[in-house]
Design an enzyme around this catalytic site. Structure first.
Site, PDB file in Angstrom:
ATOM      1  N   GLU A   8      80.360  46.332  22.056  1.00  0.00           N
ATOM      2  CA  GLU A   8      81.800  46.037  21.902  1.00  0.00           C
ATOM      3  C   GLU A   8      82.449  46.371  23.278  1.00  0.00           C
ATOM      4  O   GLU A   8      82.036  47.663  23.706  1.00  0.00           O
ATOM      5  CB  GLU A   8      82.400  47.130  20.690  1.00  0.00           C
ATOM      6  CG  GLU A   8      83.772  47.285  20.735  1.00  0.00           C
ATOM      7  CD  GLU A   8      84.333  47.765  19.484  1.00  0.00           C
ATOM      8  OE1 GLU A   8      84.151  46.982  18.328  1.00  0.00           O
ATOM      9  OE2 GLU A   8      84.786  48.816  19.299  1.00  0.00           O
ATOM     10  N   LYS A  38      85.262  47.802  24.517  1.00  0.00           N
ATOM     11  CA  LYS A  38      86.359  48.614  24.205  1.00  0.00           C
ATOM     12  C   LYS A  38      86.759  49.236  25.418  1.00  0.00           C
ATOM     13  O   LYS A  38      86.418  50.308  25.653  1.00  0.00           O
ATOM     14  CB  LYS A  38      85.917  49.484  23.133  1.00  0.00           C
ATOM     15  CG  LYS A  38      86.960  50.436  22.526  1.00  0.00           C
ATOM     16  CD  LYS A  38      86.435  51.037  21.269  1.00  0.00           C
ATOM     17  CE  LYS A  38      85.616  52.141  21.197  1.00  0.00           C
ATOM     18  NZ  LYS A  38      85.616  52.751  19.921  1.00  0.00           N
ATOM     19  N   LYS A  63      88.324  41.789  17.569  1.00  0.00           N
ATOM     20  CA  LYS A  63      88.575  43.190  16.929  1.00  0.00           C
ATOM     21  C   LYS A  63      90.064  43.605  17.157  1.00  0.00           C
ATOM     22  O   LYS A  63      90.394  43.742  18.148  1.00  0.00           O
ATOM     23  CB  LYS A  63      87.538  44.203  17.755  1.00  0.00           C
ATOM     24  CG  LYS A  63      87.392  45.517  17.088  1.00  0.00           C
ATOM     25  CD  LYS A  63      86.351  45.505  16.052  1.00  0.00           C
ATOM     26  CE  LYS A  63      85.896  46.691  15.200  1.00  0.00           C
ATOM     27  NZ  LYS A  63      85.655  47.636  15.775  1.00  0.00           N
ATOM     28  N   GLU A 101      85.981  45.025   7.032  1.00  0.00           N
ATOM     29  CA  GLU A 101      85.682  46.562   7.127  1.00  0.00           C
ATOM     30  C   GLU A 101      85.846  47.426   5.967  1.00  0.00           C
ATOM     31  O   GLU A 101      86.983  47.397   5.457  1.00  0.00           O
ATOM     32  CB  GLU A 101      86.221  47.164   8.608  1.00  0.00           C
ATOM     33  CG  GLU A 101      85.774  48.380   8.795  1.00  0.00           C
ATOM     34  CD  GLU A 101      86.641  49.007  10.149  1.00  0.00           C
ATOM     35  OE1 GLU A 101      86.126  48.290  11.051  1.00  0.00           O
ATOM     36  OE2 GLU A 101      87.282  49.883   9.890  1.00  0.00           O
ATOM     37  N   ASN A 139      82.253  51.058   7.866  1.00  0.00           N
ATOM     38  CA  ASN A 139      82.706  52.126   9.357  1.00  0.00           C
ATOM     39  C   ASN A 139      82.351  53.572   9.023  1.00  0.00           C
ATOM     40  O   ASN A 139      83.014  54.162   8.284  1.00  0.00           O
ATOM     41  CB  ASN A 139      84.270  51.979   9.797  1.00  0.00           C
ATOM     42  CG  ASN A 139      84.545  52.279  11.018  1.00  0.00           C
ATOM     43  OD1 ASN A 139      83.864  52.919  11.552  1.00  0.00           O
ATOM     44  ND2 ASN A 139      85.682  51.528  11.568  1.00  0.00           N
ATOM     45  N   GLU A 172      79.031  50.376  11.381  1.00  0.00           N
ATOM     46  CA  GLU A 172      79.856  50.544  12.466  1.00  0.00           C
ATOM     47  C   GLU A 172      80.266  52.087  12.703  1.00  0.00           C
ATOM     48  O   GLU A 172      80.523  52.801  11.979  1.00  0.00           O
ATOM     49  CB  GLU A 172      81.389  49.900  12.428  1.00  0.00           C
ATOM     50  CG  GLU A 172      81.261  48.456  11.729  1.00  0.00           C
ATOM     51  CD  GLU A 172      82.695  48.053  11.255  1.00  0.00           C
ATOM     52  OE1 GLU A 172      82.893  47.277  10.252  1.00  0.00           O
ATOM     53  OE2 GLU A 172      83.681  48.546  11.941  1.00  0.00           O
ATOM     54  N   SER A 173      80.593  52.050  14.181  1.00  0.00           N
ATOM     55  CA  SER A 173      80.775  53.209  14.584  1.00  0.00           C
ATOM     56  C   SER A 173      79.848  54.695  14.582  1.00  0.00           C
ATOM     57  O   SER A 173      79.028  54.845  13.782  1.00  0.00           O
ATOM     58  CB  SER A 173      82.196  53.906  14.042  1.00  0.00           C
ATOM     59  OG  SER A 173      83.093  52.887  14.323  1.00  0.00           O
TER      60      SER A 173
HETATM   61  O1  LIG Z   1      87.511  54.179  18.486  1.00  0.00           O
HETATM   62  C1  LIG Z   1      88.498  54.547  18.168  1.00  0.00           C
HETATM   63  O2  LIG Z   1      88.801  55.530  18.596  1.00  0.00           O
HETATM   64  C2  LIG Z   1      89.268  54.136  16.895  1.00  0.00           C
HETATM   65  C3  LIG Z   1      90.740  54.856  16.537  1.00  0.00           C
HETATM   66  C4  LIG Z   1      91.501  54.382  15.716  1.00  0.00           C
HETATM   67  C5  LIG Z   1      91.095  53.073  14.872  1.00  0.00           C
HETATM   68  C6  LIG Z   1      89.918  52.573  15.169  1.00  0.00           C
HETATM   69  C7  LIG Z   1      89.146  53.261  16.022  1.00  0.00           C
HETATM   70  N1  LIG Z   1      88.131  52.163  16.482  1.00  0.00           N
HETATM   71  C8  LIG Z   1      87.583  51.030  15.841  1.00  0.00           C
HETATM   72  C9  LIG Z   1      86.309  50.816  15.588  1.00  0.00           C
HETATM   73  O3  LIG Z   1      85.727  50.406  14.463  1.00  0.00           O
HETATM   74  C10 LIG Z   1      84.922  51.079  16.831  1.00  0.00           C
HETATM   75  O4  LIG Z   1      85.689  50.690  18.092  1.00  0.00           O
HETATM   76  C11 LIG Z   1      83.644  50.449  16.746  1.00  0.00           C
HETATM   77  O5  LIG Z   1      83.392  50.693  15.358  1.00  0.00           O
HETATM   78  C12 LIG Z   1      82.881  51.154  17.695  1.00  0.00           C
HETATM   79  O6  LIG Z   1      82.791  52.687  17.349  1.00  0.00           O
HETATM   80  P1  LIG Z   1      82.105  53.440  18.698  1.00  0.00           P
HETATM   81  O7  LIG Z   1      80.608  53.176  18.812  1.00  0.00           O
HETATM   82  O8  LIG Z   1      82.013  54.885  17.646  1.00  0.00           O
HETATM   83  O9  LIG Z   1      82.825  53.358  19.714  1.00  0.00           O
END
Ligand SMILES: O=C(O)c1ccccc1NCC(=O)[C@H](O)[C@H](O)COP(=O)(O)O
Length: 257
Positions: free
Chosen positions: A53, A55, A114, A158, A179, A213-214
């Protein structure tokens, strides 16, 4: 809106901004690169199926990454990413539709848009291979899913709870994310994917591409998500933090160094 009760202030702010954003003038017609095929190709090639991602920042990040997103995206693909996710949300994540367009032109892997899409016209802002619909925030999931499919988009729906996963499957989603980040409080628990997927019978998930995810940081996390049934693993922060190419390579190769 499904519900805003109990949402973290940052998420309420994200949704307020999303409600105020406009859409495109006419329906897009996209020819997508297949995400399931890209994930399978990565596996066949011995790479873990990672969706990396782009981001630049987020409500939970320290600071903002200001380097060229196209260079970051290219480095992710060189590091073995099967697909990319590109933030287009401008106010809270530093993204833009223009960034996505430039990235999609520069790479040949599928690119996910996204964003926090709430209305049909918002699908028509920029072409992508997939769009994200967040089950919790979309009022008419079935209708918006169909509208996206009519334009040619693949759709990543999601979810975060068993009820949302069931609702996504009932609505006809064939690519579903779980997520690990709870958008009510922004807490991350990588056990979420396992629990949510386990709550739905395997027969109900047949022919569905599942994305974790995440919160994924290590090769062990990737292996854990894969063992729990993830066909792909979406990683943002752990790739964006530092050397993007090396981080992607580490996660796609399964190296523990
Ligand atoms: O990433 C954030 O801080 C966030 C805050 C509020 C709403 C959504 C958010 N993230 C969205 C996502 O789904 C993530 O960017 C994505 O899954 C990647 O997650 P990560 O690997 O933990 O950065």
């Amino acid at each position: 809106m499904n519900t805003r009760e109990g949402l973290a202030p940052a998420v309420r702010s994200i949704l307020g901004a999303a409600e105020g954003r406009g859409g495109g003038d006419e329906p897009l017609d996209v020819t997508p690169r297949s995400l399931p095929a890209a994930l399978e190709a990565a596996e066949a090639d011995g790479r873990a199926p990672i969706i990396a991602e782009v981001k630049p920042t987020s409500p939970t990040a320290d600071g903002e990454r200001t380097d060229d997103p196209v260079e970051l995206a290219t480095a992710m693909v060189e590091g073995g990413a099967a697909a990319l996710s590109v933030l287009t949300e401008p106010e809270h994540f530093g993204g833009s539709p223009e960034t996505l367009e430039a990235v999609r032109t520069a790479v040949d892997v599928p690119v996910l848009r996204k964003d926090f899409l709430l209305r049909e016209a918002q699908l028509d802002v920029v072409g992508a291979d997939l769009v994200l619909l967040i089950a919790r925030f979309v009022d008419d999931l079935e209708g918006l899913l169909e509208a996206a499919h009519q334009r040619g988009f693949q759709v990543l729906v999601e979810t975060h709870t068993p009820a949302e996963l069931e609702a996504a499957l009932d609505a006809g989603a064939d690519i579903v994310g779980v997520n690990n980040r709870d958008l009510a409080n922004l807490d991350v628990d990588v056990g979420t994917f396992e629990r949510v997927v386990d709550s739905v019978p395997a027969t109900a998930r047949e022919n569905v591409t599942l994305i974790a995810e995440s919160g994924v940081e290590s090769c062990d996390d990737v292996a854990r998500m894969r063992a729990a049934g993830a066909d792909g693993v979406l990683v943002g922060s752990a790739i964006m933090d530092g050397d993007v190419r090396a981080n992607t390579e580490r996660l796609t190769s399964g190296s523990t160094e």
